[in-house]
Scaffold this motif. Structure first.
Motif, PDB file in Angstrom:
ATOM      1  N   ILE A 115       0.851  -1.191   0.000  1.00  0.00           N
ATOM      2  CA  ILE A 115       0.000   0.000   0.000  1.00  0.00           C
ATOM      3  C   ILE A 115       0.885   1.238   0.000  1.00  0.00           C
ATOM      4  CG2 ILE A 115      -1.937  -1.136   1.155  1.00  0.00           C
ATOM      5  CD1 ILE A 115      -1.076   0.196   3.757  1.00  0.00           C
ATOM      6  N   ARG A 322     -12.693   3.965  16.188  1.00  0.00           N
ATOM      7  CA  ARG A 322     -13.666   4.275  15.135  1.00  0.00           C
ATOM      8  C   ARG A 322     -14.957   4.813  15.753  1.00  0.00           C
ATOM      9  NH1 ARG A 322     -13.817   1.237   9.476  1.00  0.00           N
ATOM     10  NH2 ARG A 322     -11.590   0.957   9.111  1.00  0.00           N
ATOM     11  N   ASP A 357     -20.886  -2.303  11.344  1.00  0.00           N
ATOM     12  CA  ASP A 357     -19.449  -2.514  11.213  1.00  0.00           C
ATOM     13  C   ASP A 357     -18.909  -3.329  12.379  1.00  0.00           C
ATOM     14  OD1 ASP A 357     -16.801  -2.099  10.125  1.00  0.00           O
ATOM     15  OD2 ASP A 357     -16.495  -0.592  11.674  1.00  0.00           O
ATOM     16  N   ARG A 398      -3.633  -7.390  -1.123  1.00  0.00           N
ATOM     17  CA  ARG A 398      -3.614  -5.945  -0.894  1.00  0.00           C
ATOM     18  C   ARG A 398      -4.863  -5.499  -0.132  1.00  0.00           C
ATOM     19  NH1 ARG A 398      -2.018  -0.830  -2.971  1.00  0.00           N
ATOM     20  NH2 ARG A 398      -3.795   0.556  -3.326  1.00  0.00           N
ATOM     21  N   GLY A 399      -6.005  -6.136  -0.443  1.00  0.00           N
ATOM     22  CA  GLY A 399      -7.231  -5.821   0.281  1.00  0.00           C
ATOM     23  C   GLY A 399      -7.115  -6.143   1.754  1.00  0.00           C
ATOM     24  N   ARG A 402      -4.946  -3.452   3.423  1.00  0.00           N
ATOM     25  CA  ARG A 402      -5.710  -2.223   3.659  1.00  0.00           C
ATOM     26  C   ARG A 402      -6.694  -2.402   4.817  1.00  0.00           C
ATOM     27  NH1 ARG A 402      -5.200   1.841   0.461  1.00  0.00           N
ATOM     28  NH2 ARG A 402      -7.236   2.687   1.057  1.00  0.00           N
ATOM     29  N   GLU A 403      -7.261  -3.582   4.925  1.00  0.00           N
ATOM     30  CA  GLU A 403      -8.161  -3.861   6.051  1.00  0.00           C
ATOM     31  C   GLU A 403      -7.401  -3.825   7.367  1.00  0.00           C
ATOM     32  OE1 GLU A 403     -11.748  -4.594   7.849  1.00  0.00           O
ATOM     33  OE2 GLU A 403     -11.509  -4.491   5.663  1.00  0.00           O
ATOM     34  N   LEU A 407      -8.087   1.077   6.659  1.00  0.00           N
ATOM     35  CA  LEU A 407      -8.346   2.065   5.614  1.00  0.00           C
ATOM     36  C   LEU A 407      -9.600   1.784   4.810  1.00  0.00           C
ATOM     37  CD1 LEU A 407      -4.676   2.429   4.295  1.00  0.00           C
ATOM     38  CD2 LEU A 407      -5.881   3.891   5.948  1.00  0.00           C
ATOM     39  N   THR A 408     -10.362   0.775   5.192  1.00  0.00           N
ATOM     40  CA  THR A 408     -11.559   0.410   4.438  1.00  0.00           C
ATOM     41  C   THR A 408     -12.815   0.868   5.169  1.00  0.00           C
ATOM     42  OG1 THR A 408     -11.638  -1.762   5.498  1.00  0.00           O
ATOM     43  CG2 THR A 408     -10.398  -1.594   3.444  1.00  0.00           C
ATOM     44  N   GLY A 409     -13.927   0.865   4.461  1.00  0.00           N
ATOM     45  CA  GLY A 409     -15.203   1.208   5.069  1.00  0.00           C
ATOM     46  C   GLY A 409     -15.454   2.710   5.106  1.00  0.00           C
ATOM     47  N   ASP A 410     -16.527   3.085   5.778  1.00  0.00           N
ATOM     48  CA  ASP A 410     -16.947   4.479   5.892  1.00  0.00           C
ATOM     49  C   ASP A 410     -16.204   5.120   7.058  1.00  0.00           C
ATOM     50  OD1 ASP A 410     -18.237   6.879   5.757  1.00  0.00           O
ATOM     51  OD2 ASP A 410     -20.195   6.136   6.412  1.00  0.00           O
ATOM     52  N   GLN A 416      -9.304   9.639   8.947  1.00  0.00           N
ATOM     53  CA  GLN A 416      -8.668   9.997   7.681  1.00  0.00           C
ATOM     54  C   GLN A 416      -7.578  11.045   7.906  1.00  0.00           C
ATOM     55  OE1 GLN A 416     -11.634  11.071   4.627  1.00  0.00           O
ATOM     56  NE2 GLN A 416     -13.188  10.035   5.869  1.00  0.00           N
TER      57      GLN A 416
END
Length: 420
Positions: A115, A322, A357, A398-399, A402-403, A407-410, A416
């Motif tokens: 990433i 979160r 979530d 890669r997914g 990122r998880e 870095l995934t989701g709303d 951020q």
């Protein structure tokens, strides 16, 4: 304006703080700082004395902060004070096997180079995080800290929330937030029930010093009794989170240090050379517990008070942060629109943002634990093939990276790295 309405407004204006937070561990202070930045007055109440919280000795307890969580800490102004104590996690290696038999030939390897944003996360010790949070709150005029006091009662009416402390003191606020853990008194006093179950497992937690450098690599080794996580700390040190059946864990933790290490070594392996314990040892019973509602009358739950899950993916604190980012954003935007931030319409926005979530994450950790914490040959074959498939597909891998980095989701703005 009629007299009853005037009286209601005057009473509301006399609150000790806009928001009362019960629980001063990590999520509570993070939320307090986020809310103070957007103009709210906050009181944080914790049962532990401030001296005990601030002067915690080295004990090896540490957290795997996802990259998104690090961004939140930066946004609320504490990251620069703890960065020197943070160990970047550059790689994650996941293997399957038996104690003393070495890992399976099938494994997963995640590298931060897949990433663009940087390390997947950072390991930071509990003692450093707590200290910087306490110092940061002390620098904010709009944050009041009450330590060494326990909440014994809470009451809600149209104008706000009243808390009674164990010394008879009362505190008032417009909104109550429970950050007081899996056995949340805030949730219990509000009549919120919980759903969940015990895993029959206990986590043994300690820190070790080793001969060889870890190079920023985190390891997750799945064994039939439960997973062993080896998480890199600064220097030649690592944090161990080691799950065993509860009766076995009790016996292991009661052993003298030399015997404890003798049990750990075949599970740990020799890839980091000789190992020795540093600091104290701890045990934590493992369960899944989710509040049936994340909100109540002028009240919201955050972190483990809302959802406690298995540490198999190291996402407990990340999920709590979160919550912090989502609740701070919902309350701040509602306040700017002139809404009552404690109204059910506002609080439902927070619950809708976070409930699915967290439920999905809790179920995923539950399934992973059940899938990997056994020695069923059919399941073992299936998970080994699954790891081989994921490891051979760069896009899928890669997914996962990122998880792991969160870095995934709303994502709330704070996660951020943006101001609300």
């Amino acid at each position: 304006m009629d007299n009853p309405e005037r009286a209601r407004i005057l009473q509301a204006m006399e609150h000790n703080s806009d928001i009362l937070i019960v629980g001063g561990g990590l999520n509570g202070p993070a939320l307090a700082l986020a809310l103070a930045q957007t103009g709210h007055s906050v009181t944080v109440i914790d049962a532990l004395a401030e001296k005990a919280r601030k002067n915690a000795a080295y004990d090896g307890r540490a957290y795997a902060l996802a990259l998104a969580s690090q961004r939140l800490l930066d946004a609320v102004g504490v990251w620069d004070k703890v960065a020197d104590h943070a160990q970047p996690m550059l790689e994650i290696k996941v293997t399957d096997g038996h104690s003393g038999a070495g890992p399976s030939p099938f494994f997963l390897h995640f590298d931060h180079a897949e990433i663009e944003e940087g390390p997947m996360g950072y390991m930071v010790e509990d003692r450093h995080l707590r200290r910087v949070f306490l110092d940061a709150m002390a620098e904010q005029d709009s944050i009041t800290q009450i330590s060494g006091k326990t909440v014994v009662a809470q009451a809600t009416d149209d104008t706000g929330v009243t808390l009674t402390l164990d010394d008879g003191t009362t505190m008032t606020g417009g909104l109550l937030v429970g950050c007081d853990g899996r056995r949340s008194g805030t949730a219990a006093r509000a009549g919120i029930k919980r759903t969940g179950w015990d895993y029959g497992q206990t986590a043994l937690v300690c820190a070790i010093e080793h001969e060889l450098p870890h190079n920023g690599v985190a390891h997750q080794f799945f064994m039939p009794p439960g997973p062993l996580a080896i998480l890199p700390l600064t220097g030649k040190r690592s944090s161990i989170v080691w799950s065993e059946r509860s009766e076995m864990a009790k016996r292991i933790n009661a052993m003298p240090e030399a015997d404890y290490l003798q049990v750990l070594r075949p599970r740990f392996g020799d890839f980091l050379g000789d190992i020795r314990l540093q600091g104290d040892r701890f045990t934590y019973p493992l369960n899944l517990t989710i509040a049936n509602s994340f909100i109540g009358d002028r009240m919201a739950l955050v972190g483990d008070a809302a959802h406690g899950m298995h540490p198999i993916a190291g996402q407990g604190l990340n999920a709590g942060l979160r919550d912090v980012g989502a609740l701070a954003e919902v309350l701040t935007l509602a306040g700017r629109r002139g809404e009552d931030i404690a109204s059910v319409l506002v609080l439902e926005r927070y619950q809708e943002w976070r409930r699915f979530d967290t439920a999905a994450l809790a179920m995923a950790t539950d399934v992973f634990n059940k899938l990997f914490s056994n020695d069923n040959p059919i399941l073992r074959l299936g998970r080994d093939i699954g790891m081989e498939i994921v490891g051979s597909m760069p896009g899928l891998r890669r997914g996962f990276v990122r998880e792991a980095a969160g870095l995934t989701g709303d994502l709330p703005k704070l996660l951020q790295g943006r101001a609300i």
